[in-house]
Structures are given as C-alpha cells and as structure tokens.
Design a protein around this motif. Structure first.
Motif, PDB file in Angstrom:
ATOM      1  N   ALA A  64       0.827  -1.207   0.000  1.00 62.80           N
ATOM      2  CA  ALA A  64       0.000   0.000   0.000  1.00 62.80           C
ATOM      3  C   ALA A  64       0.861   1.257   0.000  1.00 62.80           C
ATOM      4  CB  ALA A  64      -0.942  -0.006   1.200  1.00 62.80           C
ATOM      5  N   ALA A  65       1.906   1.264   0.846  1.00 63.50           N
ATOM      6  CA  ALA A  65       2.768   2.444   0.934  1.00 63.50           C
ATOM      7  C   ALA A  65       3.573   2.638  -0.342  1.00 63.50           C
ATOM      8  CB  ALA A  65       3.700   2.317   2.140  1.00 63.50           C
ATOM      9  N   ALA A 123       2.794   1.536  -3.371  1.00 63.44           N
ATOM     10  CA  ALA A 123       1.866   1.932  -4.435  1.00 63.44           C
ATOM     11  C   ALA A 123       1.540   3.416  -4.341  1.00 63.44           C
ATOM     12  CB  ALA A 123       0.595   1.102  -4.356  1.00 63.44           C
ATOM     13  N   ALA A 124       1.403   3.930  -3.123  1.00 65.69           N
ATOM     14  CA  ALA A 124       1.114   5.363  -2.951  1.00 65.69           C
ATOM     15  C   ALA A 124       2.279   6.214  -3.451  1.00 65.69           C
ATOM     16  CB  ALA A 124       0.822   5.656  -1.482  1.00 65.69           C
ATOM     17  N   ARG A 125       3.519   5.745  -3.195  1.00 67.50           N
ATOM     18  CA  ARG A 125       4.693   6.486  -3.685  1.00 67.50           C
ATOM     19  C   ARG A 125       4.743   6.473  -5.215  1.00 67.50           C
ATOM     20  NH1 ARG A 125       9.505   3.994  -4.044  1.00 67.50           N
ATOM     21  NH2 ARG A 125       9.095   2.713  -2.195  1.00 67.50           N
ATOM     22  N   TYR A 126       4.427   5.337  -5.826  1.00 64.73           N
ATOM     23  CA  TYR A 126       4.418   5.262  -7.285  1.00 64.73           C
ATOM     24  C   TYR A 126       3.297   6.114  -7.872  1.00 64.73           C
ATOM     25  CZ  TYR A 126       8.100   1.796  -7.848  1.00 64.73           C
ATOM     26  OH  TYR A 126       9.316   1.158  -7.872  1.00 64.73           O
ATOM     27  N   ALA A 127       2.209   6.275  -7.130  1.00 65.84           N
ATOM     28  CA  ALA A 127       1.140   7.169  -7.590  1.00 65.84           C
ATOM     29  C   ALA A 127       1.649   8.604  -7.660  1.00 65.84           C
ATOM     30  CB  ALA A 127      -0.067   7.063  -6.657  1.00 65.84           C
ATOM     31  N   ARG A 128       2.438   9.012  -6.666  1.00 66.96           N
ATOM     32  CA  ARG A 128       3.036  10.355  -6.708  1.00 66.96           C
ATOM     33  C   ARG A 128       4.069  10.453  -7.829  1.00 66.96           C
ATOM     34  NH1 ARG A 128       6.194  12.478  -3.401  1.00 66.96           N
ATOM     35  NH2 ARG A 128       6.870  10.666  -2.187  1.00 66.96           N
ATOM     36  N   PHE A 129       4.846   9.402  -7.994  1.00 65.40           N
ATOM     37  CA  PHE A 129       5.902   9.388  -9.010  1.00 65.40           C
ATOM     38  C   PHE A 129       5.320   9.542 -10.418  1.00 65.40           C
ATOM     39  CE2 PHE A 129       8.955   7.247 -11.813  1.00 65.40           C
ATOM     40  CZ  PHE A 129      10.169   7.718 -11.358  1.00 65.40           C
ATOM     41  N   THR A 130       4.240   8.834 -10.683  1.00 71.14           N
ATOM     42  CA  THR A 130       3.648   8.826 -12.025  1.00 71.14           C
ATOM     43  C   THR A 130       2.532   9.839 -12.224  1.00 71.14           C
ATOM     44  OG1 THR A 130       2.050   7.125 -11.389  1.00 71.14           O
ATOM     45  CG2 THR A 130       4.165   6.369 -12.290  1.00 71.14           C
ATOM     46  N   GLY A 131       1.898  10.273 -11.125  1.00 75.62           N
ATOM     47  CA  GLY A 131       0.716  11.104 -11.249  1.00 75.62           C
ATOM     48  C   GLY A 131      -0.532  10.316 -11.598  1.00 75.62           C
ATOM     49  N   LEU A 132      -0.454   8.989 -11.437  1.00 74.01           N
ATOM     50  CA  LEU A 132      -1.590   8.117 -11.749  1.00 74.01           C
ATOM     51  C   LEU A 132      -2.159   7.510 -10.470  1.00 74.01           C
ATOM     52  CD1 LEU A 132      -0.130   6.150 -14.811  1.00 74.01           C
ATOM     53  CD2 LEU A 132      -1.759   8.053 -14.861  1.00 74.01           C
ATOM     54  N   PRO A 133      -3.459   7.237 -10.429  1.00 76.75           N
ATOM     55  CA  PRO A 133      -4.048   6.640  -9.229  1.00 76.75           C
ATOM     56  C   PRO A 133      -3.701   5.160  -9.104  1.00 76.75           C
ATOM     57  CG  PRO A 133      -5.704   6.816 -10.945  1.00 76.75           C
ATOM     58  CD  PRO A 133      -4.469   7.498 -11.475  1.00 76.75           C
ATOM     59  N   THR A 134      -3.740   4.640  -7.890  1.00 80.56           N
ATOM     60  CA  THR A 134      -3.623   3.207  -7.646  1.00 80.56           C
ATOM     61  C   THR A 134      -4.899   2.721  -6.978  1.00 80.56           C
ATOM     62  OG1 THR A 134      -2.540   3.601  -5.512  1.00 80.56           O
ATOM     63  CG2 THR A 134      -1.109   3.254  -7.429  1.00 80.56           C
ATOM     64  N   GLU A 135      -5.192   1.435  -7.150  1.00 80.19           N
ATOM     65  CA  GLU A 135      -6.394   0.866  -6.542  1.00 80.19           C
ATOM     66  C   GLU A 135      -6.135  -0.585  -6.180  1.00 80.19           C
ATOM     67  OE1 GLU A 135      -9.595   0.836  -9.324  1.00 80.19           O
ATOM     68  OE2 GLU A 135      -8.491  -0.299 -10.836  1.00 80.19           O
ATOM     69  N   GLY A 181      -6.783  -8.414  -4.719  1.00 79.60           N
ATOM     70  CA  GLY A 181      -5.805  -8.640  -3.664  1.00 79.60           C
ATOM     71  C   GLY A 181      -4.483  -7.931  -3.839  1.00 79.60           C
ATOM     72  N   ALA A 182      -4.298  -7.217  -4.951  1.00 81.71           N
ATOM     73  CA  ALA A 182      -3.040  -6.502  -5.192  1.00 81.71           C
ATOM     74  C   ALA A 182      -3.325  -5.037  -5.463  1.00 81.71           C
ATOM     75  CB  ALA A 182      -2.311  -7.116  -6.386  1.00 81.71           C
ATOM     76  N   TRP A 183      -2.398  -4.185  -5.072  1.00 81.53           N
ATOM     77  CA  TRP A 183      -2.479  -2.785  -5.485  1.00 81.53           C
ATOM     78  C   TRP A 183      -2.041  -2.687  -6.937  1.00 81.53           C
ATOM     79  CZ3 TRP A 183      -4.722   1.127  -2.953  1.00 81.53           C
ATOM     80  CH2 TRP A 183      -5.054   0.911  -1.608  1.00 81.53           C
ATOM     81  N   ARG A 184      -2.771  -1.911  -7.718  1.00 81.07           N
ATOM     82  CA  ARG A 184      -2.552  -1.859  -9.160  1.00 81.07           C
ATOM     83  C   ARG A 184      -2.469  -0.415  -9.623  1.00 81.07           C
ATOM     84  NH1 ARG A 184      -5.632  -2.070 -14.103  1.00 81.07           N
ATOM     85  NH2 ARG A 184      -4.712  -3.520 -15.610  1.00 81.07           N
ATOM     86  N   LEU A 188       2.741  -6.467  -4.678  1.00 82.00           N
ATOM     87  CA  LEU A 188       2.380  -7.609  -3.842  1.00 82.00           C
ATOM     88  C   LEU A 188       3.400  -7.770  -2.728  1.00 82.00           C
ATOM     89  CD1 LEU A 188       1.606 -10.236  -6.648  1.00 82.00           C
ATOM     90  CD2 LEU A 188      -0.080  -9.037  -5.254  1.00 82.00           C
ATOM     91  N   ASP A 189       2.951  -8.293  -1.560  1.00 83.45           N
ATOM     92  CA  ASP A 189       3.908  -8.611  -0.506  1.00 83.45           C
ATOM     93  C   ASP A 189       4.510  -9.987  -0.777  1.00 83.45           C
ATOM     94  OD1 ASP A 189       2.237 -10.652   0.544  1.00 83.45           O
ATOM     95  OD2 ASP A 189       1.253  -9.242   1.895  1.00 83.45           O
ATOM     96  N   PRO A 190       5.576 -10.350  -0.075  1.00 82.94           N
ATOM     97  CA  PRO A 190       6.259 -11.615  -0.367  1.00 82.94           C
ATOM     98  C   PRO A 190       5.365 -12.854  -0.273  1.00 82.94           C
ATOM     99  CG  PRO A 190       7.676 -10.206   0.942  1.00 82.94           C
ATOM    100  CD  PRO A 190       6.337  -9.535   0.878  1.00 82.94           C
TER     101      PRO A 190
END
Length: 244
Positions: A204-205, A207-219, A223-226, A237-239
């Motif tokens: 979750a954390a 994915a939130a950073r990649y949302a800031r990096f790209t300017g795109l939303p995550t959801e 079972g996975a953040w996308r 995904l976690d391990p």
C-alpha cells in the motif's frame, strides 16, 4: 488478450509513444553479466532478439556524446519491450549496473513512456523526487535501409528515491527504429508487456509512492495494489502473495 487487441506489426511503433499527459509501461530491463548466455537462453524460450547495441549518452546538451559503458539486446513486442542490459566498460553507469547484478541477475528497471521528458522531469521535481538532469541517450541500430541512430531522452532519480530499482521515464524520439516489423514475431507468440509485478514489504505504501511518481491513481484489485497506464500496469504484492 487476443492478438487483435494489439497494433498490427507494421504499425506497432506508432502505438508506443503516449499522448501528452499520459504514460505507458514502456519496458522492463534485466541486468545480466553475460549477454551471450542470456541471449542463448532467451532464444531457447522462443524469443526473437535484436542485435547487440552499445549505448552512448550526453549528460547535458553541451557535452559530447560518450560511451555509457553498457550495451543491450531487446525483445520487441507489439506493446512495450524487454531489455537485457550488460556492462561493457568501467564507467559510473556500468559500475551501478555491476552493483545491481551483484545483488541478483534479473529485472532491476521499470521504465514509463512519456511524450515529453521535460514535463516528466518537472513533475518529479514538484513531487520532491529530486530528478537528475535529463539524459540524451543514443545507440546505433540497423535497419533494412542501413545503419541509423536511435535517440531517447531519459529521466532518472537518485537511487534512494525509488529503492526498488532503476525506475525512470523515457521519451522515444525515434520509435520507428526500435519497433521494426522484422523483430516483432516470436516463436512463443509473445505480443505485449501487460504488467510488471513488484514484490515489496508494504504494497500500500509503495503503491502510494508510485502514484506520486507517475501522477496516476492506484487501486486495490484482486488482492493486489494496481497502477494502470495507457497500456501496461504495475502490480504491488507482498512476499507471501508473491509466493502464492
């Protein structure tokens, strides 16, 4: 997906560069110590590879073009591609490549395609990612008409900003030279890069950073953040989920 969902081979290069303000999952790169062994393994898996190509870069517009100390072979797909990078000399970039290979041989790079490298750089700066100067990359490439020069503009950040690997943006300035029809047919029928999976401790954390990096939303999806781009997605995904 059916092959009809992808651009026709002769037209694939037109579909790679996104519209202004949009992103694509352009390519993922594996770092390998021995390009010949990697090439043989990929051929056995049914992939068609581009010829080996040495890379050159220009760190600022006023500096001369110099060898990067790295080279690659690629698997070109109707959407996106896979890159296989290897060090070829003793340069700072090759040193970072060797350090990553020392950790493990395999995928270390995720690259998003953009229409404007300068705009991507400005976005990263506004989000506090401290982007490095835009780098002009070039490499020679064969075409049916003879030798030509493939050109790119790449935006990277300091390693600590995106610790999962080399996460960057690219603006293709000569996509027609990369997505040549003769390299798009694979015996294993591969046609596209649909997703990259990142195995991380806190999906979750990250994915939130990649949302800031790209300017795109995550959801959260199955079972996975996308994070979905104009074509291609990242899955976080976690391990334990990766193992399953």
């Amino acid at each position: 997906m059916e092959h009809s969902d992808y651009p026709a081979p002769h037209d694939a290069w037109r579909a790679q560069k996104p519209a202004a303000g949009r992103l694509t999952l352009d390519h993922c790169a594996h770092f390998v110590p021995d390009i010949e062994r990697a090439s043989a393994a990929l051929a056995r898996l049914g992939f068609t590879l581009t010829p080996f190509s040495a890379q050159h870069h220009r760190m600022t517009p006023s500096e001369p073009l110099v060898p990067a100390g790295t080279g690659n072979r690629c698997i070109m797909l109707r959407r996106g591609y896979l890159e296989f990078l290897t060090p070829t000399a003793d340069t700072p970039i090759a040193g970072r490549l060797r350090a990553a290979i020392h950790r493990y041989t395999g995928p270390h790079l995720v690259c998003f395609g953009v229409a404007d490298a300068g705009a991507a750089h400005a976005h990263l700066a506004s989000e506090g990612f401290d982007p490095l100067p835009v780098v002009a990359l070039e490499r020679q490439i064969g075409t049916p008409a003879g030798e030509d020069t493939a050109r790119f503009a790449v935006v990277r950040t300091p390693p600590d900003k995106m610790p999962e690997g080399r996460i960057q943006f690219v603006e293709h300035r000569t996509p027609e030279l990369l997505w040549q029809e003769r390299w798009l047919a694979h015996a294993n029928r591969a046609v596209g890069l649909d997703a990259a999976i990142l195995c991380v401790a806190n999906p979750a954390a990250v994915a939130a950073r990649y949302a800031r990096f790209t300017g795109l939303p995550t959801e959260k999806h199955d079972g996975a953040w996308r994070l979905a781009t104009a074509h291609g997605a990242l899955l976080f995904l976690d391990p334990d989920d990766c193992a399953r």
